[in-house]
Write a protein that holds these residues in place. Structure first.
Motif, mmCIF file in Angstrom:
data_model
loop_
_atom_site.group_PDB
_atom_site.id
_atom_site.type_symbol
_atom_site.label_atom_id
_atom_site.label_comp_id
_atom_site.label_asym_id
_atom_site.label_seq_id
_atom_site.Cartn_x
_atom_site.Cartn_y
_atom_site.Cartn_z
ATOM 1 N N MET A 20 -4.904 10.451 10.003
ATOM 2 C CA MET A 20 -3.655 10.886 10.624
ATOM 3 C C MET A 20 -2.812 11.754 9.694
ATOM 4 S SD MET A 20 -3.290 9.767 13.800
ATOM 5 C CE MET A 20 -4.945 10.504 13.911
ATOM 6 N N ASN A 21 -2.751 11.403 8.418
ATOM 7 C CA ASN A 21 -1.876 12.098 7.470
ATOM 8 C C ASN A 21 -2.692 12.515 6.251
ATOM 9 O OD1 ASN A 21 -0.170 9.518 8.632
ATOM 10 N ND2 ASN A 21 0.931 11.446 8.812
ATOM 11 N N VAL A 22 -3.064 13.767 6.212
ATOM 12 C CA VAL A 22 -3.908 14.299 5.145
ATOM 13 C C VAL A 22 -3.005 14.812 4.022
ATOM 14 C CG1 VAL A 22 -5.647 16.015 4.542
ATOM 15 C CG2 VAL A 22 -5.694 14.906 6.805
ATOM 16 N N ASN B 163 -0.731 4.782 5.878
ATOM 17 C CA ASN B 163 0.378 5.105 4.988
ATOM 18 C C ASN B 163 0.655 6.602 5.039
ATOM 19 O OD1 ASN B 163 0.699 2.333 3.556
ATOM 20 N ND2 ASN B 163 -1.501 2.741 3.515
ATOM 21 N N THR B 164 1.704 6.956 5.745
ATOM 22 C CA THR B 164 1.955 8.361 6.058
ATOM 23 C C THR B 164 2.263 9.202 4.829
ATOM 24 O OG1 THR B 164 4.292 7.875 6.478
ATOM 25 C CG2 THR B 164 2.811 7.830 8.367
ATOM 26 N N ILE B 165 2.883 8.620 3.831
ATOM 27 C CA ILE B 165 3.268 9.375 2.640
ATOM 28 C C ILE B 165 2.108 9.493 1.664
ATOM 29 C CG2 ILE B 165 4.778 9.363 0.608
ATOM 30 C CD1 ILE B 165 6.911 8.061 2.390
ATOM 31 N N GLU B 166 1.378 8.384 1.500
ATOM 32 C CA GLU B 166 0.295 8.343 0.518
ATOM 33 C C GLU B 166 -1.038 8.841 1.066
ATOM 34 O OE1 GLU B 166 3.606 5.744 -0.325
ATOM 35 O OE2 GLU B 166 2.250 5.772 1.391
ATOM 36 N N GLY C 278 5.892 15.749 -3.134
ATOM 37 C CA GLY C 278 5.573 17.164 -3.236
ATOM 38 C C GLY C 278 4.218 17.478 -2.644
ATOM 39 N N GLY C 279 3.708 18.658 -2.948
ATOM 40 C CA GLY C 279 2.410 19.048 -2.410
ATOM 41 C C GLY C 279 2.453 19.261 -0.914
ATOM 42 N N PHE C 280 1.392 18.800 -0.259
ATOM 43 C CA PHE C 280 1.240 19.058 1.164
ATOM 44 C C PHE C 280 0.866 17.782 1.913
ATOM 45 C CE2 PHE C 280 -0.121 22.707 -1.340
ATOM 46 C CZ PHE C 280 0.720 23.709 -0.858
ATOM 47 N N ARG C 281 1.259 17.750 3.178
ATOM 48 C CA ARG C 281 0.852 16.673 4.075
ATOM 49 C C ARG C 281 0.684 17.264 5.464
ATOM 50 N NH1 ARG C 281 4.775 11.607 5.132
ATOM 51 N NH2 ARG C 281 6.236 13.358 5.254
ATOM 52 N N THR D 14 0.809 -1.219 0.000
ATOM 53 C CA THR D 14 0.000 0.000 0.000
ATOM 54 C C THR D 14 0.844 1.271 0.000
ATOM 55 O OG1 THR D 14 -0.154 -0.173 2.414
ATOM 56 C CG2 THR D 14 -1.993 -1.069 1.119
ATOM 57 N N GLY D 15 2.147 1.149 -0.222
ATOM 58 C CA GLY D 15 2.946 2.356 -0.283
ATOM 59 C C GLY D 15 4.393 2.157 0.112
ATOM 60 N N TYR D 16 5.052 3.263 0.381
ATOM 61 C CA TYR D 16 6.497 3.322 0.595
ATOM 62 C C TYR D 16 6.968 2.397 1.718
ATOM 63 C CZ TYR D 16 11.066 5.367 1.714
ATOM 64 O OH TYR D 16 12.392 5.563 1.983
ATOM 65 N N PHE D 17 6.337 2.476 2.870
ATOM 66 C CA PHE D 17 6.812 1.670 3.995
ATOM 67 C C PHE D 17 6.421 0.204 3.867
ATOM 68 C CE2 PHE D 17 7.123 5.957 5.804
ATOM 69 C CZ PHE D 17 8.444 5.905 6.226
#
Length: 365
Positions: free
Chosen positions: A293-295, A149-152, A327-330, A99-102
């Motif tokens: 948690m991570n928008v 998934n904190t990045i995605e 990029g963008g925002f989190r 589901t993503g990077y981690f």
């Protein structure tokens, strides 16, 4: 100094009361004339801290007696290897949900120890969703997933799946919402999101599952060794455990996990509503899988992105720049982030929209 509105995704924002108690303990812990950094981990005072922290974890997450609560070191990244080292035996395969990077990092480490089956992936849409309806083979050694998934900016909300034992990396949403511990055979979580400072890793594991681990494992990487030594086989991360205890006491005073979950839902709804309303921004994750948690969100162009980052910084908003490869925002909305900080961010987005709109009109004229 004015306290910033901290939306950082790495080390968590901690309640001010926890910071004050921790700071005092660094100077003089409990009137002992010693710093918490100097106290022996074998002292009865610190053994009491370990026991209290374990009991708080059990109480706040309703951990059954047949599960162990462990405090390890090395962060979740060490768990990526420790899990397969313990449970991926010869002739078996481990199932992983990508589901993503981690999740990818966990998959990479597992392949060093045996056969890995990728049961499902959301890579086809840049990890904007959580795969559902995949096959969980009961013959696999275990199924591994990443709950948030904190990045995605995606999060798993349903863990009810029959089949292989379920192992979950809950580093970034542990203690943010109610979960059914018995859905899992093992949970691991780095402390630095909703528990305390980096240095400690929480593991909650079913004893029966731990007993199935391979026999020949280095002691420092064997869950059973830490279970049998009260998480103190070697010198533990004393300060991290102590601050985690303070933070969990604070969480208990907030109404526990159920109380904080309602506040987390309110914070996320407020921010997502502004992202969906504001024409300058748009979300990256599918609505049904959006993380609380991570928008994660993007700007309509680079000018808006650069301009808003500076505008937000001038208002004391920090930590909203997106991950370096995305990029963008989190904006991370961890437990200790107050609703008032989210309101400041939302108001900043609305104000910037007006400024940008007025600027565009003037340029057109």
């Amino acid at each position: 100094m004015h306290k910033k509105h901290n939306f950082g995704a790495g080390p968590c924002i901690l309640p001010s009361s926890v910071m004050e108690q921790a700071a005092q303990a660094v100077i003089n812990w409990g009137g002992m004339g010693l710093s918490i950094l100097e106290v022996s981990h074998r002292s009865p005072e610190f053994e009491d801290v370990v026991l209290k922290t374990q009991l708080l974890v059990r109480e706040l997450l309703s951990v059954p007696d047949h599960y162990s609560v462990l405090f390890l070191q090395g962060g979740a990244s060490t768990q990526f290897a420790m899990v397969p080292m313990n449970f991926l035996s010869a002739g078996k395969k481990a199932a992983y949900l990508d589901t993503g990077y981690f999740a990818q990092k966990a998959i990479k480490e597992a392949k060093l120890f045996g056969e890995v089956e990728l049961v499902a992936s959301s890579k086809d849409k840049d990890y904007a969703y959580i795969p559902v309806g995949f096959n969980n083979d009961k013959h696999a050694a275990y199924l591994h997933c990443t709950s948030n998934n904190t990045i995605e900016g995606t999060e798993i909300f349903d863990f009810s799946t029959a089949g292989a034992p379920l192992i979950c990396d809950m580093s970034s949403d542990i203690f943010s919402r109610k979960i059914n511990i018995t859905d899992f055979d093992l949970i691991y979580a780095g402390a630095q999101k909703n528990m305390g400072p980096a240095g400690m890793t929480l593991v909650i594991a079913k004893n029966e599952f731990l007993d199935q681990a391979k026999k020949e494992i280095p002691s420092m990487l064997d869950y059973r060794v830490f279970r049998d030594n009260m998480s103190m086989y070697n010198t533990p991360p004393v300060f991290s455990i102590y601050v985690a205890m303070l933070n969990l006491l604070w969480l208990k005073d907030q109404g526990g996990v159920s109380g904080i979950e309602q506040r987390n839902i309110e914070k996320a709804k407020l921010l997502y509503a502004e992202i969906d309303r504001n024409p300058l921004f748009y979300g990256t994750a599918d609505v049904e899988h959006r993380s609380r948690m991570n928008v994660t969100f993007l700007a309509i162009n680079k000018e808006v992105e650069t301009g808003f980052l500076k505008f937000a910084a001038d208002m004391g908003i920090v930590g909203i720049k997106g991950y370096r490869t995305v990029g963008g925002f989190r904006a991370s909305l961890y437990n200790a982030l107050p609703l008032s900080s989210v309101e400041v961010l939302v108001n900043a987005m609305a104000s910037f929209e007006k400024i940008y709109s007025d600027k565009t009109v003037l340029e057109l004229e």
